[in-house]
Design an enzyme around this catalytic site. Structure first.
Site, mmCIF file in Angstrom:
data_model
loop_
_atom_site.group_PDB
_atom_site.id
_atom_site.type_symbol
_atom_site.label_atom_id
_atom_site.label_comp_id
_atom_site.label_asym_id
_atom_site.label_seq_id
_atom_site.Cartn_x
_atom_site.Cartn_y
_atom_site.Cartn_z
ATOM 1 N N GLU A 228 1.338 -1.350 0.289
ATOM 2 C CA GLU A 228 0.430 0.158 -0.149
ATOM 3 C C GLU A 228 0.836 1.448 -0.087
ATOM 4 O O GLU A 228 1.628 1.364 1.083
ATOM 5 C CB GLU A 228 -1.293 -0.067 1.496
ATOM 6 C CG GLU A 228 -2.104 -1.248 1.361
ATOM 7 C CD GLU A 228 -2.910 -0.732 0.631
ATOM 8 O OE1 GLU A 228 -3.137 -0.309 -0.132
ATOM 9 O OE2 GLU A 228 -3.749 -2.202 0.901
ATOM 10 N N CYS A 262 -2.417 8.365 2.432
ATOM 11 C CA CYS A 262 -2.115 8.279 1.064
ATOM 12 C C CYS A 262 -2.950 8.989 -0.142
ATOM 13 O O CYS A 262 -3.336 8.757 -0.832
ATOM 14 C CB CYS A 262 -1.732 7.036 1.459
ATOM 15 S SG CYS A 262 -2.877 6.090 2.481
#
Ligand code: NAP
Length: 454
Positions: A228, A262
């Site tokens: 990720e 993010c």
């Protein structure tokens, strides 16, 4: 700095920790291995009970854990407490659904009976970032442990107390010793761990270089990995959208976690005649944001987590200006101690500039104007990342086109991109691969075993 808690509001060293010795690492790996042999056989009902107990502990001590996060990495206390609540939610979600997600799946074949059975892999190493110090860990641990795996956490070096608190939560919830352990180690130890036979797979949330390094180590050892990584999510606004809702959400979506998320909206791409009005309202709202002590309830933006992140952001904004970008608001380092950076908007960014391709990990937005949906989609996709995308429209045909053509692991229409235990989460392109959460997340760290019986 090593492994330490350093207050991001003033740079004060609060506590430093000695990294584990080789002998201590060995001890923990051995304990994980022993634990797995028993734990893999535990019934779902038992695992669910422990996982629900972890949720109880999180709920009961959310203020304490929230303060710890705020102290170590500077997110606002209110958002830290909400993060603890969300961790309780993901524990309960998998406690309730894991058995059903991992039930045998029958298949009609030439066998008298054939089916798929999901089985745990063993010890999974989780390399985690500081930005959501609890959430990132729980969204890995809840499905992984419910599937019968055991977890080893290498957390970011600036959140050691969070890492130790999480280990304690799982212990106090009743999980057997060794089912979830924290390893206080530096990043340089990760590659060697991947070559240990007792570690069967790994997951990393973090930067591209860290992801590439873990992927190389796991590639060498032929081990499963989920990555990720970073993102520079587009936030596309079309003239048919509800402008006020879009602008308000734009601020929240960019400022989440002091800009260090993010899936924060990082590039506002506004189409046509609404661009002037969008810009005016966005600047107004940016100016109203309160930067300050993250422990205080009225604060919107706390400090960045570390001096290094602040330094990188200052450098990026300066580079952007020298590449032709214009500052609409912010852009000047704030006076005084701490890693504070003001809410900043850059516009007139040349499309071929370096910064147009980069992720800003802080409260800096890029605002682009484009003539039509075609160029909006083109610009949104013209980036190495593909994590999330938010798009604003009230037109059904536009909506379909955006859903189909935006290159991202998730498209949110008329809302901000967020993670939710019920939906898979992850990216494409350089944002990584694999999925967390949902049914897909629990299927990442299992042996999908085919069974065929004549
Ligand atoms: P980072 O430096 O990559 O750190 C993340 C973790 O990786 C830390 O535990 C770090 O340990 C470790 N690490 C660093 N270099 C490593 C290496 N070469 N090998 C193995 N492990 C290594 O990330 P960051 O800069 O703190 O975090 C920000 C980045 O994470 C952003 O790009 C953000 O978009 C991304 N992120 C992605 C997601 C997502 O779900 N896709 C979520 C959150 C953040 P040390 O602390 O000891 O260096």
């Amino acid at each position: 700095m090593g492994i330490a808690t350093v207050n991001p509001t003033n740079g004060e060293l609060i506590q430093s920790f000695d990294p584990l010795t080789e002998a201590e690492i060995e001890q923990k790996l051995a304990r994980a291995q022993v634990a797995f042999e028993q734990y893999r056989r535990s019934p779902f009902a038992q695992r669910s009970q422990w996982m629900n107990q972890a949720a109880e502990i999180l709920d009961a001590r959310k203020e304490e854990f929230g303060k710890l996060m705020t102290l170590e990495m500077g997110k606002t206390l209110k958002s830290a407490i909400a993060e603890v609540e969300k961790c309780a939610l993901v524990c309960r979600y998998y406690a309730e659904h894991a058995e059903q997600f991992l039930a045998d799946v029958p298949a009609q074949t030439d066998a008298s009976n054939s089916f798929v059975r999901y089985q745990p892999l063993g010890a999974v190493l989780a390399v985690m970032p500081w930005n959501f110090p609890f959430w990132q860990v729980f969204r890995f641990a809840a499905p992984a442990l419910m599937a019968g795996n055991v977890g080893l956490l290498k957390h970011a070096s600036n959140v050691p107390q969070c890492a130790l608190a999480i280990e304690q939560i799982f212990q106090q919830a009743g999980f057997p010793a060794g089912v979830f352990q924290t390893l206080l180690i530096g990043a340089e130890k990760v590659a060697a761990l991947m070559s240990d036979d007792r570690i069967k797979a790994a997951t990393l949330t973090g930067s591209e270089p860290a992801g590439a390094s873990l992927a190389a180590a796991s590639g060498k050892e032929i081990k499963k990995v989920v990555l990720e990584l970073g993102g520079s999510d587009p936030f596309v606004v079309l003239p048919s959208a509800n402008l006020e809702a879009a602008v308000s959400t734009a601020v929240t979506a960019r400022m989440l976690n002091n800009g260090q998320s993010c899936i924060a909206a990082k590039r506002f791409i506004v189409v046509g005649e609404i661009a002037d009005e969008f810009e005016t309202r966005l600047v107004e709202k940016y100016k109203a944001l309160q930067v300050g002590d993250p422990m205080l309830p009225d604060t919107d933006i706390g400090p960045l987590a570390t001096p290094a992140i602040l330094k990188d952001l200052v450098h990026q904004v300066q580079a952007g200006i020298s590449q032709g970008a214009r500052v609409l608001v912010g852009g000047q380092l704030l006076e005084g101690a701490g890693n504070y950076y003001p809410p900043t908007i850059l516009t007139d960014i040349p499309l071929d500039s370096e910064i147009a391709q980069e992720e800003f990990f802080g409260p800096v937005a890029m605002l682009f104007r484009v003539p039509d949906i075609e160029s909006a989609i083109h610009l949104a996709n013209n980036i190495p990342f593909g994590l999330g995308a938010s798009a604003w429209t009230n037109d059904a045909a536009e909506r379909e086109r955006l859903i189909n053509e935006l290159e991202a692991g998730a498209v949110f229409i008329n809302g901000l991109v967020k993670s939710d235990p019920r939906l898979p989460f992850g990216g494409i392109k350089r944002s990584g691969f694999g999925r967390e959460l949902g049914i897909q997340g629990i299927h990442e760290f299992v042996n999908i075993k085919t069974v065929w019986i004549k």
